[in-house]
Design a protein around this motif. Sequence first.
Motif, PDB file in Angstrom:
ATOM      1  N   VAL A 186       0.860  -1.178   0.000  1.00  0.00           N
ATOM      2  CA  VAL A 186       0.000   0.000   0.000  1.00  0.00           C
ATOM      3  C   VAL A 186       0.900   1.233   0.000  1.00  0.00           C
ATOM      4  O   VAL A 186       1.836   1.332   0.791  1.00  0.00           O
ATOM      5  CB  VAL A 186      -0.925   0.023   1.236  1.00  0.00           C
ATOM      6  CG1 VAL A 186      -1.941   1.157   1.114  1.00  0.00           C
ATOM      7  CG2 VAL A 186      -1.640  -1.300   1.415  1.00  0.00           C
ATOM      8  N   SER A 188       0.985   5.729  -1.346  1.00  0.00           N
ATOM      9  CA  SER A 188       0.204   6.847  -1.866  1.00  0.00           C
ATOM     10  C   SER A 188       0.232   6.864  -3.389  1.00  0.00           C
ATOM     11  O   SER A 188      -0.748   7.225  -4.040  1.00  0.00           O
ATOM     12  CB  SER A 188       0.730   8.169  -1.311  1.00  0.00           C
ATOM     13  OG  SER A 188       2.103   8.329  -1.608  1.00  0.00           O
ATOM     14  N   ARG A 264      -3.181   3.325  -2.665  1.00  0.00           N
ATOM     15  CA  ARG A 264      -3.578   3.628  -1.288  1.00  0.00           C
ATOM     16  C   ARG A 264      -4.827   2.856  -0.850  1.00  0.00           C
ATOM     17  O   ARG A 264      -5.345   3.074   0.240  1.00  0.00           O
ATOM     18  CB  ARG A 264      -3.813   5.124  -1.129  1.00  0.00           C
ATOM     19  CG  ARG A 264      -5.003   5.656  -1.908  1.00  0.00           C
ATOM     20  CD  ARG A 264      -5.158   7.161  -1.731  1.00  0.00           C
ATOM     21  NE  ARG A 264      -4.085   7.886  -2.380  1.00  0.00           N
ATOM     22  CZ  ARG A 264      -3.372   8.848  -1.790  1.00  0.00           C
ATOM     23  NH1 ARG A 264      -3.641   9.191  -0.555  1.00  0.00           N
ATOM     24  NH2 ARG A 264      -2.418   9.457  -2.429  1.00  0.00           N
ATOM     25  N   TRP A 283      -1.862   0.759  10.109  1.00  0.00           N
ATOM     26  CA  TRP A 283      -1.511   1.051   8.717  1.00  0.00           C
ATOM     27  C   TRP A 283      -1.902   2.484   8.357  1.00  0.00           C
ATOM     28  O   TRP A 283      -1.150   3.179   7.670  1.00  0.00           O
ATOM     29  CB  TRP A 283      -2.205   0.052   7.795  1.00  0.00           C
ATOM     30  CG  TRP A 283      -1.770  -1.370   7.997  1.00  0.00           C
ATOM     31  CD1 TRP A 283      -0.608  -1.801   8.585  1.00  0.00           C
ATOM     32  CD2 TRP A 283      -2.484  -2.557   7.620  1.00  0.00           C
ATOM     33  NE1 TRP A 283      -0.556  -3.175   8.597  1.00  0.00           N
ATOM     34  CE2 TRP A 283      -1.685  -3.669   8.020  1.00  0.00           C
ATOM     35  CE3 TRP A 283      -3.706  -2.795   7.007  1.00  0.00           C
ATOM     36  CZ2 TRP A 283      -2.081  -4.990   7.799  1.00  0.00           C
ATOM     37  CZ3 TRP A 283      -4.104  -4.109   6.774  1.00  0.00           C
ATOM     38  CH2 TRP A 283      -3.294  -5.189   7.174  1.00  0.00           C
ATOM     39  N   LYS A 284      -3.053   2.927   8.816  1.00  0.00           N
ATOM     40  CA  LYS A 284      -3.491   4.288   8.507  1.00  0.00           C
ATOM     41  C   LYS A 284      -2.613   5.336   9.183  1.00  0.00           C
ATOM     42  O   LYS A 284      -2.485   6.459   8.682  1.00  0.00           O
ATOM     43  CB  LYS A 284      -4.949   4.471   8.920  1.00  0.00           C
ATOM     44  CG  LYS A 284      -5.940   3.789   7.977  1.00  0.00           C
ATOM     45  CD  LYS A 284      -7.376   4.088   8.388  1.00  0.00           C
ATOM     46  CE  LYS A 284      -8.372   3.565   7.373  1.00  0.00           C
ATOM     47  NZ  LYS A 284      -9.770   3.849   7.769  1.00  0.00           N
ATOM     48  N   MET A 290      -4.635   6.330   3.408  1.00  0.00           N
ATOM     49  CA  MET A 290      -5.028   4.966   3.055  1.00  0.00           C
ATOM     50  C   MET A 290      -6.535   4.796   3.142  1.00  0.00           C
ATOM     51  O   MET A 290      -7.184   5.272   4.070  1.00  0.00           O
ATOM     52  CB  MET A 290      -4.340   3.967   3.994  1.00  0.00           C
ATOM     53  CG  MET A 290      -4.650   2.527   3.689  1.00  0.00           C
ATOM     54  SD  MET A 290      -3.759   1.429   4.818  1.00  0.00           S
ATOM     55  CE  MET A 290      -4.383  -0.166   4.303  1.00  0.00           C
TER      56      MET A 290
END
Length: 447
Positions: A186, A188, A264, A283-284, A290
């Motif tokens: 993941v 951007s 993302r 993760w965020k 995300m």
Amino acid sequence: MNEAAVAVELNLDGLVGPTHHYGGLAPGNIASQSHRYQVSYSKRAALEGLRKMRRLAELSIPQGVLPPHYRPDIDALRVFGLTGTDEEVLAQALQEHPDLLSSVSSASAMWTANAATVSPSADTQDGRVHFTPANLQSTPHRRLETQFTTTVLRTIFNNSQHFVIHDPLPATEEFSDEGAANHMRVSSEYGQRGLEVFVYGRSPELPQSQLPGKFPARQTRAACEAIARNHLLNPDWVSVVQQTPRAIDAGVFHNDVIAVANERSLFCHSAAFVQQSNLIDEWKSLLPGMRVIEVSEDRLSLEETVGTYLFNSQLVTLKTGEMLLLCPEECRKSESVMEVLDELRQDSALNLRIEFVDLRQSMQNGGGPACLRLRVVLTERELQAMSPSIRLTPELASTLEHWVNRHYRDELTLPDLADPKLLDEVQAALDELTGILNLGAIYSFQK
């Protein structure tokens, strides 16, 4: 952190091999086992795969082709103690060891999501793209693939300035590795440093109550951690997570049957990971932008998840900025799945296009759209440094379709695999293919 560069994602699909058949060789793969020894249609299977590749290339998604492995693997039959001429070895295998004949004839290398784990140069400390071919040690028929896969990757990505092709991990229980099917990324944007998520099913420290009881867990935590180290990843941007045991017992033999990520976005079932809500929060915090699309179990059961392969759809970014979710046709048959897809389509924030693709021959053996491709994020310079001859163009697609139509049989049954004429047909087809793809003498019978 590496300097960000503009990058694209190359999808490398495996050409379905001439011996595509239904062997039911993989415990935990419900579709594969339920179609065991039924008639297969190898020509149709290969053309279905090429049709999917052609569609993505039409949408300006970089698309490449990997050659099939040489099957039946006569050398493997001899290692297992069968002797005589090729014809005698095949006949003995069919009569005395039909499961072994099926195993050495498997075309499962078509599912290139299991070929290797790939880390883009934006994530690695030496600024090169790292590949680790999967050892696939959990199933004998797939274990045969590792050496040739390594050879092919080293042939295509042969520029050491840009690419590192590691040796596979040791083929032991401790380091069981299934490749990119248990790995997500993941970020951007493709060219920005990304979070690499490695998903495992078992580890020695886990009690039996936290392991699947019905089907085997194929990926180990130790394998995930070893690959992350070998790929020179920043530990702060690595997440090693456990797949839920009950998902594995429901037939989710790889993570890519229950989750798919792109840039993302993460699209997953709510029963994908142990402590999933905590993981998503973590993760965020690394990637504030995300976007997580979770489908709850009350909307879509694990049984229907496995039956439709919704999360094995391909999720790719189009040049328009839209994302495409390329779903297997089987999704259309599920009212629950179509309700989920309709909701996603109507969410303007997602900017999502949904298409369907017919991959019936692959699906009946347990592999959907995402199983058929290995994702490789590359900068323009890296893209130019790889072998150009495997990049799919309209002309190459047409050439390969003609090649399939000339060389593949319409139908295959288990006894057909022992036909010496099939072996001759396969050799002739693959010998011609290496010329089409400009790969040189990569097969054992060519040397």
